[in-house]
Motif scaffolding. Structure first.
Motif, PDB file in Angstrom:
ATOM      1  N   UNK A 226      39.329  32.851  37.976  1.00 46.98           N
ATOM      2  CA  UNK A 226      39.294  34.581  38.462  1.00 46.98           C
ATOM      3  C   UNK A 226      38.535  35.419  37.746  1.00 46.98           C
ATOM      4  N   UNK A 227      38.084  36.347  38.623  1.00 39.90           N
ATOM      5  CA  UNK A 227      36.944  37.081  38.011  1.00 39.90           C
ATOM      6  C   UNK A 227      37.598  38.652  37.432  1.00 39.90           C
ATOM      7  N   UNK A 228      39.028  38.809  38.043  1.00 33.58           N
ATOM      8  CA  UNK A 228      39.724  39.919  37.912  1.00 33.58           C
ATOM      9  C   UNK A 228      41.301  39.662  38.202  1.00 33.58           C
ATOM     10  N   UNK A 229      42.076  40.535  37.771  1.00 29.26           N
ATOM     11  CA  UNK A 229      43.316  40.606  38.195  1.00 29.26           C
ATOM     12  C   UNK A 229      43.712  41.765  38.706  1.00 29.26           C
ATOM     13  N   UNK A 230      44.699  41.893  39.476  1.00 24.36           N
ATOM     14  CA  UNK A 230      45.265  42.976  40.008  1.00 24.36           C
ATOM     15  C   UNK A 230      46.858  42.906  39.766  1.00 24.36           C
ATOM     16  N   UNK A 231      47.277  44.118  39.234  1.00 25.25           N
ATOM     17  CA  UNK A 231      48.704  44.326  38.799  1.00 25.25           C
ATOM     18  C   UNK A 231      49.264  45.344  39.840  1.00 25.25           C
ATOM     19  N   UNK A 232      50.332  44.446  40.695  1.00 25.88           N
ATOM     20  CA  UNK A 232      50.676  45.163  41.962  1.00 25.88           C
ATOM     21  C   UNK A 232      52.358  44.767  42.221  1.00 25.88           C
ATOM     22  N   UNK A 233      52.844  45.636  43.010  1.00 20.97           N
ATOM     23  CA  UNK A 233      54.033  45.372  43.610  1.00 20.97           C
ATOM     24  C   UNK A 233      54.266  46.063  44.930  1.00 20.97           C
ATOM     25  N   UNK A 234      55.093  45.899  45.607  1.00 14.76           N
ATOM     26  CA  UNK A 234      55.631  46.277  46.993  1.00 14.76           C
ATOM     27  C   UNK A 234      54.368  46.580  47.952  1.00 14.76           C
ATOM     28  N   UNK A 235      53.607  45.651  48.184  1.00 15.06           N
ATOM     29  CA  UNK A 235      52.424  45.810  49.089  1.00 15.06           C
ATOM     30  C   UNK A 235      52.357  44.359  49.640  1.00 15.06           C
ATOM     31  N   UNK A 236      51.248  44.402  50.721  1.00  9.92           N
ATOM     32  CA  UNK A 236      50.874  43.237  51.248  1.00  9.92           C
ATOM     33  C   UNK A 236      49.135  43.177  50.982  1.00  9.92           C
ATOM     34  N   UNK A 237      48.606  41.944  50.544  1.00  7.81           N
ATOM     35  CA  UNK A 237      47.189  41.840  50.227  1.00  7.81           C
ATOM     36  C   UNK A 237      46.743  40.887  50.872  1.00  7.81           C
ATOM     37  N   UNK A 238      45.621  41.049  51.766  1.00 11.33           N
ATOM     38  CA  UNK A 238      44.894  39.853  52.320  1.00 11.33           C
ATOM     39  C   UNK A 238      43.549  39.569  51.788  1.00 11.33           C
ATOM     40  N   UNK A 239      43.048  38.358  51.837  1.00 12.41           N
ATOM     41  CA  UNK A 239      41.549  38.284  51.367  1.00 12.41           C
ATOM     42  C   UNK A 239      40.904  37.344  52.411  1.00 12.41           C
ATOM     43  N   UNK A 240      39.704  37.808  52.579  1.00 11.49           N
ATOM     44  CA  UNK A 240      38.718  36.974  53.609  1.00 11.49           C
ATOM     45  C   UNK A 240      37.468  36.653  52.446  1.00 11.49           C
ATOM     46  N   UNK A 241      37.259  35.281  52.376  1.00  8.04           N
ATOM     47  CA  UNK A 241      35.997  34.786  51.391  1.00  8.04           C
ATOM     48  C   UNK A 241      35.069  33.930  52.002  1.00  8.04           C
ATOM     49  N   UNK A 242      33.983  33.931  51.473  1.00  2.00           N
ATOM     50  CA  UNK A 242      33.070  32.939  52.109  1.00  2.00           C
ATOM     51  C   UNK A 242      33.156  31.351  51.645  1.00  2.00           C
ATOM     52  N   UNK A 243      33.978  31.321  50.746  1.00  2.00           N
ATOM     53  CA  UNK A 243      34.478  29.912  50.081  1.00  2.00           C
ATOM     54  C   UNK A 243      35.765  29.545  50.693  1.00  2.00           C
TER      55      UNK A 243
END
Ligand code: AMP
Ligand code: MG
Length: 352
Positions: A226-243
């Motif tokens: 991992x290159x970074x971390x996100x500290x989160x709650x109560x949300x939805x996240x989606x990632x699109x990546x070329x890998x």
């Protein structure tokens, strides 16, 4: 791009190989560390992992049922799913469930000026079936000419695809993750993480009251770096990546699975990945919608790249984002306090 059929080195991510192994045992469960209840369901070509604190078994019975219901509608690969049968038939009446997701897809299609296009199935199919070879330019041109959600029409309560093939692979998993998160929020759970390959839903906290740490993947790593971390709650996240699904041609070009509807070829916006993060969610929200939008926007923004149009698009939907380029991470200002760099050599900037 080269027109000749190249002999290619195929590198595919774990998904397809692992999927084959897991499909045989599509449901598993265990008690995780820290009293977490963990359940894993294989649906829609993906592993849905639920890590929940303080829920009863009813939650998992309900979410397993929901996933199997969603699969019968949206599966891209199951020849009995409603979407698959519609693509074969070309027209007909559709269920409220399919209409609901198509309406959200159409909304993001319009808002993104077609960067997210659920009518790109002929083109995506060409790349998916090419088995590591670059499709011919003629085939891409023909598939593209027959594609586009703008050609789809609705008349007398029926949908007419008019030669288009629908692909909801860029939106359905986020919708499903959102629906599962909603069920988790409405249960007695004190916290939970709903995770599939590219979308994650978060609610509450861990037992020690801390937020969740979500890794931003190193696009050149093996999937565990991992290159970074996100500290989160109560949300939805989606990632699109070329890998995520790609092959590298002999002349060292990376052909990945996110297609630019303007060219018919994999998008080349310079982005290696983008993670779209919703604003705060609760049980009062339509989380099927929120999850679907984060997923569709991650695909759209990956195609559009970082710039005024994509930042405006995110703002219009009240979403934040993390943009990953080679060596650089840009975040929208709402995430600046949530992101922590690891020592992967990336620099952090504000997206503006
Ligand atoms: P995601 O990983 O959410 O970005 O979704 C990528 C998947 O959506 C691909 O595997 C394709 O099936 C499909 N897809 C690729 N390009 C597009 C696009 N421009 N718009 C909509 N769906 C797409
Ligand atoms: Mg997506």
């Amino acid at each position: 791009m080269s027109r000749s059929k190249l002999r290619l080195t195929v590198k595919r991510l774990w998904a397809s190989a692992l999927a084959a192994v897991i499909a045989a045992a599509s449901f598993s469960s265990c008690e995780g560390a820290g009293g977490a209840q963990k359940r894993t369901v294989f649906a829609m070509d993906t592993l849905f992992e639920q890590t929940v604190w303080g829920a009863s078994e009813d939650l998992f019975t309900k979410t397993a049922g929901l996933l199997s219901q969603l699969e019968t509608v949206y599966s891209h690969t199951d020849p009995d799913s409603e979407l698959y049968l519609l693509n074969e038939a070309g027209n007909g009446k559709i269920s409220d469930d399919l209409k609901r997701l198509l309406d959200i897809a159409a909304e993001v299609y319009e808002a993104s000026d077609g960067a997210f296009d659920p009518g790109l199935g002929l083109v995506t199919q060409l790349w998916e079936r090419s088995e590591g070879a670059v499709p011919s330019e003629d085939d891409i041109t023909a598939a593209l000419a027959a594609s586009g959600y703008g050609k789809v029409s609705f008349e007398n309560g029926e949908i007419h695809l008019n030669g288009v093939r629908l692909n909801l692979g860029g939106i359905a998993k986020g919708a499903a993750a959102g629906q599962l998160l909603y069920e988790c929020i409405c249960s007695e759970a004190s916290g939970g993480i709903i995770s599939c390959s590219s979308s994650i839903g978060l609610t509450g906290t861990k037992p020690d009251k801390s937020k969740f740490k979500i890794g931003v993947r190193d696009p050149d790593g093996d999937g565990n770096e991992y290159i970074a971390t996100l500290e989160l709650s109560d949300c939805i996240l989606s990632t699109s990546g070329d890998y995520e699904r790609y092959f590298i041609s002999q002349d060292n070009v990376r052909y990945h699975h996110i297609i630019d509807p303007a060219t018919g070829y994999p998008a080349q916006s310079g982005l290696r990945s983008v993670t779209v993060v919703s604003s705060g969610v609760s049980g009062d929200d339509d989380l099927f919608y929120t999850g679907a939008v984060t997923d569709a926007l991650s695909t759209a923004v990956f195609v559009m790249g970082l710039g005024e149009p994509s930042l405006k698009l995110l703002e219009d939907f009240s979403m934040e984002a993390v943009f990953v380029f080679d060596g650089e991470i840009y975040v929208t200002d709402g995430l600046e306090d949530s992101i922590i760099l690891t020592d992967g050599g990336y620099s952090l900037k504000t997206a503006e």
